[in-house]
Scaffold this motif. Structure first.
Motif, PDB file in Angstrom:
ATOM      1  N   PHE A   5       1.351  -1.500  -0.194  1.00  0.00           N
ATOM      2  CA  PHE A   5      -0.223  -0.168   0.525  1.00  0.00           C
ATOM      3  C   PHE A   5       0.899   1.003   0.356  1.00  0.00           C
ATOM      4  O   PHE A   5       0.602   2.395  -0.311  1.00  0.00           O
ATOM      5  CB  PHE A   5      -1.198   0.150   0.912  1.00  0.00           C
ATOM      6  CG  PHE A   5      -1.804   1.101   0.930  1.00  0.00           C
ATOM      7  CD1 PHE A   5      -3.072   0.317   0.411  1.00  0.00           C
ATOM      8  CD2 PHE A   5      -2.092   2.214   1.669  1.00  0.00           C
ATOM      9  CE1 PHE A   5      -4.418   1.748   0.259  1.00  0.00           C
ATOM     10  CE2 PHE A   5      -3.296   3.074   1.849  1.00  0.00           C
ATOM     11  CZ  PHE A   5      -4.120   2.442   0.655  1.00  0.00           C
ATOM     12  N   ILE A   6       1.891   1.638   0.672  1.00  0.00           N
ATOM     13  CA  ILE A   6       3.463   2.173   1.139  1.00  0.00           C
ATOM     14  C   ILE A   6       3.087   2.191  -0.745  1.00  0.00           C
ATOM     15  O   ILE A   6       3.618   3.839  -1.168  1.00  0.00           O
ATOM     16  CB  ILE A   6       4.219   2.209   2.021  1.00  0.00           C
ATOM     17  CG1 ILE A   6       3.728   1.625   2.835  1.00  0.00           C
ATOM     18  CG2 ILE A   6       4.990   3.095   1.647  1.00  0.00           C
ATOM     19  CD1 ILE A   6       4.526   1.345   4.028  1.00  0.00           C
ATOM     20  N   ILE A   7       3.917   1.488  -0.884  1.00  0.00           N
ATOM     21  CA  ILE A   7       4.482   1.608  -3.276  1.00  0.00           C
ATOM     22  C   ILE A   7       3.403   1.973  -3.622  1.00  0.00           C
ATOM     23  O   ILE A   7       3.367   3.146  -4.770  1.00  0.00           O
ATOM     24  CB  ILE A   7       5.058   0.387  -3.477  1.00  0.00           C
ATOM     25  CG1 ILE A   7       6.210  -0.058  -2.461  1.00  0.00           C
ATOM     26  CG2 ILE A   7       5.140   0.160  -4.623  1.00  0.00           C
ATOM     27  CD1 ILE A   7       6.315  -2.123  -2.916  1.00  0.00           C
ATOM     28  N   PHE A   8       2.251   1.546  -3.694  1.00  0.00           N
ATOM     29  CA  PHE A   8       0.651   2.405  -4.169  1.00  0.00           C
ATOM     30  C   PHE A   8       0.643   3.855  -3.671  1.00  0.00           C
ATOM     31  O   PHE A   8       0.268   4.337  -4.473  1.00  0.00           O
ATOM     32  CB  PHE A   8       0.012   1.659  -3.620  1.00  0.00           C
ATOM     33  CG  PHE A   8      -1.544   1.980  -4.522  1.00  0.00           C
ATOM     34  CD1 PHE A   8      -1.785   1.773  -5.796  1.00  0.00           C
ATOM     35  CD2 PHE A   8      -2.575   2.412  -3.941  1.00  0.00           C
ATOM     36  CE1 PHE A   8      -3.064   2.509  -6.756  1.00  0.00           C
ATOM     37  CE2 PHE A   8      -4.224   3.110  -4.350  1.00  0.00           C
ATOM     38  CZ  PHE A   8      -3.893   3.131  -5.100  1.00  0.00           C
ATOM     39  N   ALA A   9       0.575   3.790  -2.769  1.00  0.00           N
ATOM     40  CA  ALA A   9       0.408   5.320  -1.558  1.00  0.00           C
ATOM     41  C   ALA A   9       1.495   6.577  -2.761  1.00  0.00           C
ATOM     42  O   ALA A   9       1.060   7.729  -3.272  1.00  0.00           O
ATOM     43  CB  ALA A   9       0.617   5.678  -0.879  1.00  0.00           C
TER      44      ALA A   9
END
Length: 59
Positions: A5-9
């Motif tokens: 999710f951090i990579i996506f954000a």
């Protein structure tokens, strides 16, 4: 899951910053207004991403 999710954000913030820059150039917005526009959009997108993460985490 949090790492994904951090990579996506980060990817989403990068894309929105590019779109914001394109908008500023296309609409010929004065240079002194750019930081305010970027700050506002980044804060709103961060709130959206944070609320999405909380929703995913607790569902």
């Amino acid at each position: 899951m949090p790492a994904l999710f951090i990579i996506f954000a980060i990817f989403i913030l990068y894309i929105f910053n590019n779109l914001t820059y394109s908008l500023c150039v296309q609409r010929e917005i004065p240079e002194e207004r750019h930081p305010k526009i970027f700050r506002t959009i980044n804060i709103l997108i961060t709130i959206l991403l944070f609320s999405s993460y909380i929703e995913i985490l607790y569902t």
